[in-house]
Design an enzyme around this catalytic site. Structure first.
Site, PDB file in Angstrom:
ATOM      1  N   HIS A  31       0.847  -1.188   0.000  1.00  0.00           N
ATOM      2  CA  HIS A  31       0.000   0.000   0.000  1.00  0.00           C
ATOM      3  C   HIS A  31       0.891   1.249   0.000  1.00  0.00           C
ATOM      4  O   HIS A  31       2.058   1.196   0.415  1.00  0.00           O
ATOM      5  CB  HIS A  31      -0.893   0.014   1.245  1.00  0.00           C
ATOM      6  CG  HIS A  31      -2.107  -0.850   1.112  1.00  0.00           C
ATOM      7  ND1 HIS A  31      -3.209  -0.722   1.929  1.00  0.00           N
ATOM      8  CD2 HIS A  31      -2.400  -1.865   0.256  1.00  0.00           C
ATOM      9  CE1 HIS A  31      -4.116  -1.624   1.585  1.00  0.00           C
ATOM     10  NE2 HIS A  31      -3.654  -2.326   0.579  1.00  0.00           N
TER      11      HIS A  31
ATOM     12  N   GLU B 246       1.042   3.846   1.887  1.00  0.00           N
ATOM     13  CA  GLU B 246       1.625   4.232   3.181  1.00  0.00           C
ATOM     14  C   GLU B 246       2.819   3.354   3.532  1.00  0.00           C
ATOM     15  O   GLU B 246       3.835   3.848   4.045  1.00  0.00           O
ATOM     16  CB  GLU B 246       0.585   4.089   4.303  1.00  0.00           C
ATOM     17  CG  GLU B 246      -0.668   4.925   4.145  1.00  0.00           C
ATOM     18  CD  GLU B 246      -1.787   4.150   3.471  1.00  0.00           C
ATOM     19  OE1 GLU B 246      -1.528   3.447   2.464  1.00  0.00           O
ATOM     20  OE2 GLU B 246      -2.929   4.249   3.949  1.00  0.00           O
TER      21      GLU B 246
ATOM     22  N   CYS C  96      -6.149   1.905   6.095  1.00  0.00           N
ATOM     23  CA  CYS C  96      -6.796   0.638   6.476  1.00  0.00           C
ATOM     24  C   CYS C  96      -6.144   0.151   7.779  1.00  0.00           C
ATOM     25  O   CYS C  96      -5.195   0.761   8.275  1.00  0.00           O
ATOM     26  CB  CYS C  96      -6.597  -0.376   5.341  1.00  0.00           C
ATOM     27  SG  CYS C  96      -4.905  -1.022   5.238  1.00  0.00           S
TER      28      CYS C  96
ATOM     29  N   CYS D  77      -2.278  -0.256   7.506  1.00  0.00           N
ATOM     30  CA  CYS D  77      -1.495   0.984   7.402  1.00  0.00           C
ATOM     31  C   CYS D  77      -1.619   1.834   8.669  1.00  0.00           C
ATOM     32  O   CYS D  77      -0.649   2.478   9.079  1.00  0.00           O
ATOM     33  CB  CYS D  77      -1.906   1.740   6.152  1.00  0.00           C
ATOM     34  SG  CYS D  77      -1.499   0.804   4.656  1.00  0.00           S
TER      35      CYS D  77
END
Lengths: 166, 166
Positions: A65, A67, A95, A98
């Site tokens: 992801h 992040e 999410c 993260c």
């Protein structure tokens, strides 16, 4: 009326807006590989020390992801895993994975764009960053340039509609 | 009385015990770099397809938890980010980051060793894997060979006591 006032949260600075535009540029870079357009940058003392965009499809890595990429690169830049003194700007509310990474790296501040009512863990479904049972807490706020971040996402999902596997 | 019965959860199979011993071997491998001893393996069709141990200090990467390493390597092995059909064995209950990663990769099953009352998100502080608001749910259970996993951790923290920065 600013994004911040519209969502009932404190106003953001011009620096915040500038750094979020860099995160939005990162989000657009995810589109080339068919990845969901989310982007992130990490700032330390006014400088970008890590960038990343969602690359799950590009790398075949479920943890890739925006992040995670930006935080890992920031740690590489500083040569330490503790990112105290740093701010993460990300175009979508993190999410659980993260948000958990934000806690792990002792980040000082999180600023995100669009809220994510389906998976967001910084105010929507959970507010992990302010849970006092964890050993650290991180100041977080969302809603900055949220319309632009949301538009990128909705355009992406609209363009995929009807494709095999979508 | 088995670990499983002692903690009031269904019993584990001999295969489960065998794979957890591999995760415990991984946990011991973390000690060489002064990392907190947590280890993990991912199993697909009876084969180990990913291994990992906590390497936060070794790599200077805040996201380098055992689970993240093992899941990323499993995805590399299978050539896809969806790890449906796979089981993750990890010696300690996953934190929010790692529980989130388990959800992200569509894992079929999680088995963990010791419960973590300070940060565990698979039953202790939260039960993220069974939250029906997320798009997926993962079957998870803990307590397998928990005493051995806990002993590794308590020995590690005792040995660090009194050291600078500890």
């Amino acid at each position: 009326m600013s994004d911040a006032v519209a969502s009932g949260i404190p106003d953001f600075s011009d620096d915040d807006r500038f750094f979020m535009t860099l995160a939005l540029d990162e989000a657009r870079a995810a589109l080339a590989s068919g990845d969901i357009p989310v982007g992130a940058v990490v700032i330390h003392e006014g400088e970008v020390i890590g960038r990343g965009h969602n690359a799950r499809e590009a790398l075949g890595d479920p943890t890739a992801h925006a992040e995670m990429m930006a935080l890992t690169r920031a740690a590489e830049t500083l040569g330490r895993w503790r990112l105290s003194g740093c701010t993460l700007y990300v175009t979508l509310e993190p999410c659980p994975m993260c948000a958990g990474a934000v806690l792990q790296c002792r980040l000082s501040r999180l600023v995100f764009g669009a809220f994510d009512p389906r998976a967001g863990c910084c105010g929507s479904l959970y507010d992990l960053l302010s849970d006092r049972r964890f050993p650290v807490r991180v100041a977080g706020c969302g809603g900055l340039l949220a319309e632009e971040a949301s538009r990128l996402l909705s355009d992406f999902f609209l363009s995929r509609r009807g494709r095999p596997g979508s």
